[in-house]
Design an enzyme around this catalytic site. Sequence first.
Site, PDB file in Angstrom:
ATOM      1  N   MET A 318      41.557  35.802  47.259  1.00  0.00           N
ATOM      2  CA  MET A 318      41.859  36.014  45.837  1.00  0.00           C
ATOM      3  C   MET A 318      40.894  37.031  45.259  1.00  0.00           C
ATOM      4  O   MET A 318      39.690  36.934  45.456  1.00  0.00           O
ATOM      5  CB  MET A 318      41.774  34.673  45.100  1.00  0.00           C
ATOM      6  CG  MET A 318      41.960  34.760  43.597  1.00  0.00           C
ATOM      7  SD  MET A 318      43.625  35.339  43.144  1.00  0.00           S
ATOM      8  CE  MET A 318      43.226  36.220  41.630  1.00  0.00           C
ATOM      9  N   GLU A 353      42.167  42.982  48.925  1.00  0.00           N
ATOM     10  CA  GLU A 353      41.521  42.407  47.732  1.00  0.00           C
ATOM     11  C   GLU A 353      40.739  43.464  46.961  1.00  0.00           C
ATOM     12  O   GLU A 353      40.693  43.439  45.729  1.00  0.00           O
ATOM     13  CB  GLU A 353      40.614  41.236  48.121  1.00  0.00           C
ATOM     14  CG  GLU A 353      41.300  40.114  48.897  1.00  0.00           C
ATOM     15  CD  GLU A 353      42.554  39.587  48.237  1.00  0.00           C
ATOM     16  OE1 GLU A 353      42.667  39.670  47.001  1.00  0.00           O
ATOM     17  OE2 GLU A 353      43.455  39.100  48.962  1.00  0.00           O
TER      18      GLU A 353
END
Length: 952
Positions: A318, A353
């Site tokens: 994330m 990411e």
Amino acid sequence: MIESGYRLFICILSGLVLLEASPLLPPEKDLVLHTGDGNIELSKADSDYRLPNTSRPLHYVIKLNPHLVENNFTFTGETTITLEVLQATNTITIHSKEQTISESRTLLSNYANTTNYTVTHSYDTERDFLTLTTSVTLIAGNYSLSLYYTGDLRDDMIGFYKSSYSNSTGDTIWIATSKFEPGFARYAFPCYDEPALKATVDIWLKRESSQHCLANTPILTEYEDSDDGKTWTVFETTPLISTYLVAFIASDFAGITTDDNTFGVWARSSAIATAQYAFDFGIESLESLENYTGIAYYNYALDKMDQIAIPDFSSGAMENWGLVTYRERYLLYEDGVSTTSDKQNIATVISHEFTHQWFGNLVSPYWWTYLWLNEGFATYFEYFITAEIETDWRLEEQFVVAEIHADAFAADGLGTSHAMNADVETISEIRAIFDSISYGKAGSVIRMMEHMITNSVFKAGLTNYLNTNSFDYGTSDRLWEAIQEAVDANGQSLNVKEVMDTWVTQAGFPVVTVTRDYDENTAVLGQERFFLRDKSLYDSAVYWWVPINWATASDPDYSVTTPTTWIPGNESITIQSPSSSDWILLNKQQTGFYRVNYDTTNWDLLNSFLSSANYTQISPINRAQLIDDALNLARGGYLDYATALNVTKYLAQETDYIPWYSALTGFTYINRLLAQTDSYDNFKTYLTSLLANALETFGYEELDADEHVHKFLRNNVLTWSCRLELDACVEFAKEKLLSWLVDNDETAITPNLKSVVYCTGIRNANSTIWNLMWNKYLATDLSSEQIRILRGLGCSEDTDILNNYMALATTSGSGIRSQDSSTAFQSVYTYGSANNVEPALDYIINNLEAIIEYYGGTSTVTTLLSGIGLRITTSAQLEKLENFATAQSTLLGTAASTGISNAQNNLAWIESYEATISSWLEEAVADSSSSNVGISSALLTLCLVCLLNFYQ
Ligand SMILES: [Zn+2]
């Protein structure tokens, strides 16, 4: 983010439901990626789930005190929002979920703090709204709102949650961490939880003396709270940030950092040594992105970047701004244990990411409709930025076979697919589009645009887009405007919005049909929407602006990929084609997101050229394209299977990873569906004969001189040779497994061959061997190796062993983390043979209540039954599933329906095509019977006797 959970690479649970992910080993797209399955009906919600536009946030001060204490995993919070009322109102509506708000302490005042307003609280739990109503009207202007509350530290890996690990003395150590995308910040602090509603944020996080804290920004100061002896860590103010990108963690982890602490990697202290690769690669990846975008990360956006491996994590990773969180296996790499595939996954996930730091964090989606602006660019650059650092990994070519062929085409070929600009409102609708459309298709469409306008213009357009919209939001129109500016500056004549809107506002993609006139040397090109199945049920009269270019036998040039012409919608066009003895091949380097079908004569010309010694004149990507198009056109009913399978014959001389990847993806489907039919023996013989040359070329042992993708290809060739029960391969695997498990030779198995050795070796092993491998699982500390062993353990074909394993997978405290539970369960039917489908189904039938209780609902059961349905190939199996669904309808609800329809689709395919394929295979096997399969006889001299004790 990178979805993980159920399936294939970046946020919550992924698309096994949707995709028939091939068990090809390198890049583990089938295990890592997305959470959404794209199959959820995107029905318009009944009510408006968006916050009213009467106020907006300017600044948050968030103070959180997590209690990591057995029997009291809670937190206390205090959030002060500086907000602007945009028009006179007496209500302020924000998001809040599962917080117990101390209403008497709520404080609303004007910004100067001269007037306090009395408020009443009301809660809309359907939409997660907290509405504060004032008795007097608030005029436009700035206000301050303070809320005091408590909440639970969750255990489902979303919101503000707890994770744990066992330290070297066996103690359980807890950490508090967060994951907020797409709508989970509201669990941790009351907020305007929509991506476009950006504000600056001050984070205060309390920790124990054994811990330290990380958040999006550097630490400003720390001080001890005399009330409880804990320490407040106060962080610097963030730039304007969307709530879903806020993150904070209290842990006792160790770090590798630069001297100035601007770049760090964090993990459990016993694992931190394995974070070095991520540290080194991360620095290079961030620099490459700074160079590409022309926009500095440091100073311009944030002053630091930390990466951290979380033991329990729902996604793959994330992209929280300045604090990227990962599953351990996407960050931690151990020489001699981890594989080349692990390394590639780590590098590409980091690049993914880090791409988000610009595409998503600096410029955020206006609403989740534009999620693809995040995930499409991240998917694109995870390959193309990594390729600038790891230059010999052939990532540009891997993109085509992994993202376009195996992922995006498979998902977008279904009639139920959705447009990239997705109509979503509720959290469950939003979660469902973290799927192959927002990732793989969007990345593919972005690549197509790059080739339409050339890389330098594309790059200039992206820099325009980022500069114009930084600290603000993006939409597809804002992207087209920025690209148009670069296109105009370069003097190109192209209406970007007109062309690109056909690709992002419509579901599906076209098949371009080429019909040649062999007398006139012309070809007519038309288009219609492609459907992988059931094309008669859908409207195929959907049209795109399709960029067209081509190579021919006499002009086999694949370097120029700009369009020569366009199909401008529903009108067909006519082009000059080569002389009647030459083939034509459209869509050089598969830069266009479409399939191509030819008349039979042209297919035959292509096939005979592929079978010639000159076949490498067609680029590897286009060889892969021909295979993928042919097999899927046949599957959809656009091409007869005999012509399609003829394309695969040339593979007998193919030794390149790229075409083999797409071929094995296609054969995975056929293998699965023929497994219980009379044709299966011929299929095995045929495929084994195709693999023989590649097996001979690459052999069983890894060489120092092997190219990166050769390691992948060897693994794939061996995996298939063993799956097809080639004796030499099976014995090789058994011998290696015993050396490792019985002789305790830790170097017996080259890391890159572990997956094939584990699965093949365990297939017929007895429980003694199986238990030895289970103990290896319990003893290993490296997450990627744990996953590899879990997948191997599911390959057993002993029902008692499998039942025991599925029980372990669905029992708390068994040693399998809940995030890995579905990986273990799915391995039984995904990595095990067709014989394992029924034991898996039987286990669910016999243990349904316990399984639902373990997973806390039926969503994982839906995924499991869906995967099993993909592998059901007999009417008896289908009947068993249908009877189960009927008998347990109360518990299951609709959880079995996708599985049932998957199974029905399989039976329909067998009914339609098995006879044709059967006779084709019979002929092909007869033709090739003279050229025998090459087996290294030396391998058969292995000590077979000592194996007998361990195999049934
Ligand atoms: Zn992402």
